[in-house]
Write an enzyme that holds these catalytic residues in place. Structure first.
Site, PDB file in Angstrom:
ATOM      1  N   HIS A 128       0.881  -1.184   0.000  1.00 42.80           N
ATOM      2  CA  HIS A 128       0.000   0.000   0.000  1.00 42.80           C
ATOM      3  C   HIS A 128       0.912   1.227   0.000  1.00 42.80           C
ATOM      4  CE1 HIS A 128      -2.728   2.976   1.859  1.00 42.80           C
ATOM      5  NE2 HIS A 128      -3.731   2.191   1.520  1.00 42.80           N
ATOM      6  N   ASP A 205       3.419  -4.462   7.912  1.00 40.89           N
ATOM      7  CA  ASP A 205       2.171  -3.712   7.764  1.00 40.89           C
ATOM      8  C   ASP A 205       1.036  -4.716   7.946  1.00 40.89           C
ATOM      9  OD1 ASP A 205      -0.099  -2.463   6.941  1.00 40.89           O
ATOM     10  OD2 ASP A 205       0.709  -1.701   5.058  1.00 40.89           O
TER      11      ASP A 205
HETATM   12  C1  LIG Z   1      -2.146  -2.964   3.471  1.00 41.69           C
HETATM   13  C2  LIG Z   1      -2.519  -1.590   3.932  1.00 41.69           C
HETATM   14  N1  LIG Z   1      -1.606  -0.840   4.555  1.00 41.69           N
HETATM   15  C3  LIG Z   1      -1.866   0.384   5.011  1.00 41.69           C
HETATM   16  C4  LIG Z   1      -3.116   0.937   4.850  1.00 41.69           C
HETATM   17  C5  LIG Z   1      -3.371   2.299   5.369  1.00 41.69           C
HETATM   18  O1  LIG Z   1      -4.315   2.257   6.388  1.00 41.69           O
HETATM   19  P1  LIG Z   1      -4.859   3.602   7.016  1.00 41.69           P
HETATM   20  O2  LIG Z   1      -5.507   4.360   5.895  1.00 41.69           O
HETATM   21  O3  LIG Z   1      -5.821   3.161   8.055  1.00 41.69           O
HETATM   22  O4  LIG Z   1      -3.672   4.321   7.555  1.00 41.69           O
HETATM   23  C6  LIG Z   1      -4.120   0.212   4.201  1.00 41.69           C
HETATM   24  C7  LIG Z   1      -5.442   0.789   3.989  1.00 41.69           C
HETATM   25  O5  LIG Z   1      -6.208   0.379   3.162  1.00 41.69           O
HETATM   26  C8  LIG Z   1      -3.809  -1.092   3.736  1.00 41.69           C
HETATM   27  O6  LIG Z   1      -4.727  -1.841   3.116  1.00 41.69           O
END
Ligand SMILES: Cc1ncc(COP(=O)(O)O)c(C=O)c1O
Length: 417
Positions: A128, A205
Site C-alpha cells: 500500500h 504492515d
Molecule cells: C495494506 C494496507 N496498509 C496500510 C493501509 C493504510 O491504512 P490507514 O488508511 O488506516 O492508515 C491500508 C489501507 O487500506 C492497507 O490496506
C-alpha cells in the site's frame, strides 16, 4: 448455492451491526468494502458513547474522578490491544491515528535518525502507498537506497530474489502481511527471519491482517507492526504501532509537545517513558476506548474462527465469480489469500462497474486502492475489489455475481447500439 461450512452464524452477528440492515437503491445492502473500512458493532458505539456521556475528561492530566476513570479505561484498552497481538508489554503499543501514521512514525523517528548513504531499505511491489511513500521520502532525505521485491503474476512475492535483495546493506525490510489488492498472505515469519539474518529490522504492515487472523508478534519476531482500528470494527482515527521495547527506547520522539515529555525547561526537555514518549498531545481517547470494545468483540468470537469464516466466504465468492464471462481475478487461489478479491471485467471500466453494482445495493471499491505499483505490474489502471468480513453472507457473493452478469448484459447491449 453455498455448500461450504461457516464457522460463525452471520445472522446472529448481523444483529450487532444495524447499519447492515438497510436497503440501498431498492436492494438489500451488501457491504463488501471492508478492506477500506469495516462497520462497527453496537458495543463499540456504546463504549464511545459511554465515555462522552459518563466520564469525559482528558487522560493522564487531572487529579479528579473523571480523568482517573478516563485514564484507566484508555490504558486498559492498550492492554487489550497488546494481548490481541501477543506483545510482551503495554509499553510496546503506541496509539497513533492509523497504520499510515504508525509507519511514518518509524520512518521519521528511526529512519531519519539511523539511515545514511550506503544503507538500503527494502519494500515490496505489493505494498500500500502507506508503506512505500514514507520510505521513498526517507531514502531521498538520508541518501539511503530504496529497493523492492517484485511480485510474480500469480500474486506472490519473488522469494527467489530475496537472497540477492537482502544484504548486509539492508537496514529495514518493510512489507505487508496481507496484500490489500491481491489478497496474498505473505510468509511473515520467513520474511522476518530473512531480514534478521542480514541484520536488518523487519516492519510488518498488518492493516489487512490484524482484523482477519490471529497475530502473535513474538512468534513472528518482527521489530515493528502497524495496524488500524477502523478496519477491525473500531472507530476511525485510532491506530497502533507495536515496536520492540529496546528499539523504541533508543528512537527519538516523532511528534513533540505535551504528554510526551518528562521535564521541559526553557531551552531543554527530557522524554516521558514508553509508550507516552511517542504520544504527543491529547490523544483520541474515545477512539482508544472504542478500540478496547472492538478487541473484546473479536476476542469473544476468536480470531481463528474469524479467519475460517472469511476463508469460506472468499472461496465461495471466487468460485462464483469465475462464472462471469470476461472476468479476471488477480492474486493467488483462496487457500493462500485473505477475504478479498480484486478483479476486472472485459469491456467495463472498474469505476463504471462499481457504479452499476451500487445500483444493486452492492458496496465495493474501484480504483488502484492506494497500491498503484501492483496495478502497474499488471498493466492496468484500476480494479474492482470486493472484501468480506465476519458479518457477510454467501448470498451477498451471489448478489455480486448476479449484478456483474447484469452489468455485462448492459455493456453488451450498449456495444450493439
Ligand atoms: C495494506 C494496507 N496498509 C496500510 C493501509 C493504510 O491504512 P490507514 O488508511 O488506516 O492508515 C491500508 C489501507 O487500506 C492497507 O490496506
Amino acid at each position: 448455492m453455498f455448500k461450504g461450512e461457516l464457522s460463525l452464524d452471520p445472522s446472529e452477528i448481523r444483529k450487532d451491526f444495524p447499519v447492515l440492515d438497510q436497503e440501498v437503491n431498492g436492494h438489500p445492502l451488501a457491504y463488501l468494502d471492508n478492506a477500506a473500512t469495516s462497520q462497527r458493532p453496537l458495543s463499540v458505539v456504546q463504549a464511545v458513547e459511554d465515555y462522552y456521556d459518563k466520564y469525559n475528561a482528558n487522560v493522564h492530566r487531572g487529579i479528579h474522578k473523571l480523568s482517573e476513570e478516563a485514564s484507566e479505561v484508555y490504558e486498559h484498552a492498550r492492554t487489550k490491544v497488546a494481548e490481541f497481538i501477543g506483545a510482551p508489554s503495554d509499553r510496546e503499543v503506541i496509539y497513533t491515528r492509523n497504520s499510515t501514521e504508525s509507519i511514518n512514525l518509524v520512518a521519521y523517528s528511526w529512519g531519519l535518525d539511523s539511515l545514511k548513504p550506503g544503507d538500503e531499505v527494502l519494500v515490496t511491489e505489493m505494498e500500500h502507498h502507506a508503506n512505500l511513500v514514507p520510505w521513498q521520502l526517507m531514502c531521498r532525505r538520508t541518501g539511503a537506497t530504496y529497493r523492492y521485491v517484485p511480485i510474480e503474476d500469480g500474486g506472490h512475492l519473488r522469494m527467489d530474489l530475496l537472497d540477492e535483495l537482502l544484504t548486509e546493506k539492508t537496514k529495514l525490510f518493510a512489507f505487508t502481511a496481507v496484500s490489500n489488492v491481491l489478497g496474498t498472505i505473505n510468509p511473515v515469519k520467513e520474511l522476518v527471519d530473512a531480514a534478521h539474518k542480514v541484520g536488518a529490522l523487519a516492519l510488518v504492515d498488518a492493516a489487512q491482517a490484524a482484523p482477519h487472523m490471529p497475530i502473535d508478534v513474538k512468534e513472528w519476531g518482527c521489530d515493528f507492526l502497524a495496524f488500524s482500528g477502523h478496519k477491525m470494527l473500531g472507530p476511525t482515527g485510532i491506530g497502533f504501532l507495536y515496536g520492540k521495547e529496546d528499539l523504541l527506547e533508543r528512537m527519538p520522539p516523532f511528534l513533540a509537545g505535551g504528554d510526551m515529555i518528562r521535564e521541559v525547561h526553557i531551552d531543554s526537555a527530557t522524554w516521558n517513558d514508553l509508550p507516552w514518549k511517542f504520544e504527543a498531545g491529547t490523544p483520541n481517547i474515545a477512539g482508544a476506548i472504542g478500540m478496547g470494545a472492538a478487541v473484546d468483540y473479536l476476542q469473544k468470537i476468536g480470531m481463528d474462527r474469524v479467519h475460517a469464516q472469511e476463508h469460506a466466504l472468499i472461496k465461495y465468492a471466487m468460485e462464483r465469480l469465475a462464472e462471469v464471462p470476461g472476468i479476471r481475478m488477480y492474486g493467488p487461489p483462496p487457500e493462500e489469500r485473505g477475504g478479498l478479491v480484486a478483479f476486472t471485467v472485459d469491456g467495463i471500466r472498474p469505476r463504471d462497474l462499481a457504479g452499476i453494482l451500487d445500483t444493486y445495493g452492492i458496496a465495493v471499491r474501484a480504483g488502484h486502492h492506494c497500491a498503484q505499483p501492483v496495478h502497474d505490474h499488471f498493466g492496468i489502471p484500476a480494479t474492482v475489489r470486493a472484501s468480506f468480513y465476519i458479518y457477510n453472507v454467501p448470498e451477498e457473493a451471489d448478489a455480486l455475481v448476479n449484478a456483474l452478469l447484469e452489468a455485462r448484459k448492459l455493456s453488451k447491449s450498449r456495444d450493439l447500439k
